[in-house]
Design a protein around this motif. Structure first.
Motif, PDB file in Angstrom:
ATOM      1  N   ARG A   5       0.838  -1.205   0.000  1.00 58.72           N
ATOM      2  CA  ARG A   5       0.000   0.000   0.000  1.00 58.72           C
ATOM      3  C   ARG A   5       0.872   1.254   0.000  1.00 58.72           C
ATOM      4  N   MET A   6       1.942   1.232   0.766  1.00 65.20           N
ATOM      5  CA  MET A   6       2.818   2.399   0.849  1.00 65.20           C
ATOM      6  C   MET A   6       3.531   2.641  -0.485  1.00 65.20           C
ATOM      7  N   ILE A   7       3.985   1.572  -1.119  1.00 65.47           N
ATOM      8  CA  ILE A   7       4.632   1.712  -2.429  1.00 65.47           C
ATOM      9  C   ILE A   7       3.626   2.206  -3.464  1.00 65.47           C
ATOM     10  N   ALA A  38       1.094   4.109  -2.904  1.00 62.66           N
ATOM     11  CA  ALA A  38       0.862   5.534  -2.641  1.00 62.66           C
ATOM     12  C   ALA A  38       1.954   6.383  -3.280  1.00 62.66           C
ATOM     13  N   VAL A  39       3.195   5.926  -3.180  1.00 61.65           N
ATOM     14  CA  VAL A  39       4.311   6.665  -3.787  1.00 61.65           C
ATOM     15  C   VAL A  39       4.172   6.668  -5.304  1.00 61.65           C
ATOM     16  N   THR A  40       3.970   5.502  -5.892  1.00 58.83           N
ATOM     17  CA  THR A  40       3.924   5.421  -7.353  1.00 58.83           C
ATOM     18  C   THR A  40       2.710   6.149  -7.921  1.00 58.83           C
ATOM     19  N   SER A  41       1.583   6.075  -7.245  1.00 57.67           N
ATOM     20  CA  SER A  41       0.386   6.789  -7.719  1.00 57.67           C
ATOM     21  C   SER A  41       0.600   8.295  -7.692  1.00 57.67           C
ATOM     22  N   ALA A  42       1.191   8.777  -6.608  1.00 57.00           N
ATOM     23  CA  ALA A  42       1.439  10.222  -6.500  1.00 57.00           C
ATOM     24  C   ALA A  42       2.450  10.673  -7.552  1.00 57.00           C
ATOM     25  N   LEU A  43       3.474   9.864  -7.791  1.00 60.06           N
ATOM     26  CA  LEU A  43       4.448  10.218  -8.826  1.00 60.06           C
ATOM     27  C   LEU A  43       3.802  10.228 -10.206  1.00 60.06           C
ATOM     28  N   SER A  44       2.964   9.236 -10.481  1.00 59.15           N
ATOM     29  CA  SER A  44       2.284   9.170 -11.785  1.00 59.15           C
ATOM     30  C   SER A  44       1.381  10.365 -12.006  1.00 59.15           C
ATOM     31  N   ALA A  59       7.038   8.490   4.620  1.00 59.21           N
ATOM     32  CA  ALA A  59       6.394   7.503   5.496  1.00 59.21           C
ATOM     33  C   ALA A  59       6.983   6.115   5.260  1.00 59.21           C
ATOM     34  N   LEU A  60       7.199   5.766   4.008  1.00 61.08           N
ATOM     35  CA  LEU A  60       7.789   4.476   3.676  1.00 61.08           C
ATOM     36  C   LEU A  60       9.213   4.387   4.217  1.00 61.08           C
ATOM     37  N   LYS A  61       9.974   5.452   4.065  1.00 63.42           N
ATOM     38  CA  LYS A  61      11.350   5.483   4.565  1.00 63.42           C
ATOM     39  C   LYS A  61      11.385   5.241   6.070  1.00 63.42           C
ATOM     40  N   GLY A  62      10.545   5.949   6.798  1.00 60.82           N
ATOM     41  CA  GLY A  62      10.519   5.794   8.250  1.00 60.82           C
ATOM     42  C   GLY A  62      10.113   4.398   8.685  1.00 60.82           C
ATOM     43  N   ALA A  63       9.095   3.858   8.030  1.00 58.53           N
ATOM     44  CA  ALA A  63       8.631   2.512   8.365  1.00 58.53           C
ATOM     45  C   ALA A  63       9.723   1.492   8.068  1.00 58.53           C
ATOM     46  N   ALA A  64      10.359   1.621   6.915  1.00 51.58           N
ATOM     47  CA  ALA A  64      11.399   0.671   6.530  1.00 51.58           C
ATOM     48  C   ALA A  64      12.568   0.720   7.498  1.00 51.58           C
ATOM     49  N   LEU A  81      15.561  -0.442   1.552  1.00 52.46           N
ATOM     50  CA  LEU A  81      14.270   0.110   1.181  1.00 52.46           C
ATOM     51  C   LEU A  81      14.131   1.529   1.682  1.00 52.46           C
ATOM     52  N   GLY A  82      14.590   1.781   2.889  1.00 62.23           N
ATOM     53  CA  GLY A  82      14.562   3.139   3.432  1.00 62.23           C
ATOM     54  C   GLY A  82      15.369   4.104   2.592  1.00 62.23           C
ATOM     55  N   GLN A  83      16.529   3.664   2.101  1.00 60.03           N
ATOM     56  CA  GLN A  83      17.361   4.525   1.263  1.00 60.03           C
ATOM     57  C   GLN A  83      16.697   4.776  -0.090  1.00 60.03           C
ATOM     58  N   ILE A  84      16.097   3.743  -0.656  1.00 57.05           N
ATOM     59  CA  ILE A  84      15.395   3.931  -1.937  1.00 57.05           C
ATOM     60  C   ILE A  84      14.267   4.931  -1.773  1.00 57.05           C
ATOM     61  N   ALA A  85      13.499   4.802  -0.704  1.00 57.57           N
ATOM     62  CA  ALA A  85      12.406   5.752  -0.446  1.00 57.57           C
ATOM     63  C   ALA A  85      12.947   7.150  -0.233  1.00 57.57           C
ATOM     64  N   SER A  86      14.075   7.254   0.437  1.00 49.01           N
ATOM     65  CA  SER A  86      14.706   8.559   0.672  1.00 49.01           C
ATOM     66  C   SER A  86      15.151   9.204  -0.631  1.00 49.01           C
ATOM     67  N   ASP A  87      15.582   8.388  -1.570  1.00 52.80           N
ATOM     68  CA  ASP A  87      16.045   8.907  -2.860  1.00 52.80           C
ATOM     69  C   ASP A  87      14.910   9.443  -3.718  1.00 52.80           C
ATOM     70  N   VAL A  88      13.686   9.028  -3.420  1.00 53.44           N
ATOM     71  CA  VAL A  88      12.525   9.520  -4.183  1.00 53.44           C
ATOM     72  C   VAL A  88      12.358  10.978  -3.836  1.00 53.44           C
TER      73      VAL A  88
END
Length: 70
Positions: free
Chosen positions: A27-29, A31-37, A50-55, A63-70
């Motif tokens: 669900r968190m991923i 949310a990120v991809t939908s907002a980016l699209s 939110a994904l970064k913190g949870a990860a 995963l936290g680093q990937i979310a941070s890079d977004v």
């Protein structure tokens, strides 16, 4: 991380916490991809944060680093 807190094993609370994280990740991923699209920068940033913190809270550093890079 949790293994260190429980002498190398996972306690019931840690397993429950991790199960919740695993259940929430898709669900968190989404949310990120939908907002980016939709080019919704603030929503994408908030969802990625939110994904970064949870990860990172469960030790999923990559995963936290990937979310941070977004």
């Amino acid at each position: 991380m949790f293994g260190e807190l429980h002498g190398g094993g996972f306690g019931d609370e840690a397993r429950t916490f991790l199960a919740g994280f695993v259940a929430d990740v898709p669900r968190m991923i989404d949310a990120v991809t939908s907002a980016l699209s939709a080019q919704e920068k603030k929503s994408a940033r908030d969802a990625a944060h939110a994904l970064k913190g949870a990860a990172r809270s469960v030790g999923a550093q990559r995963l936290g680093q990937i979310a941070s890079d977004v």
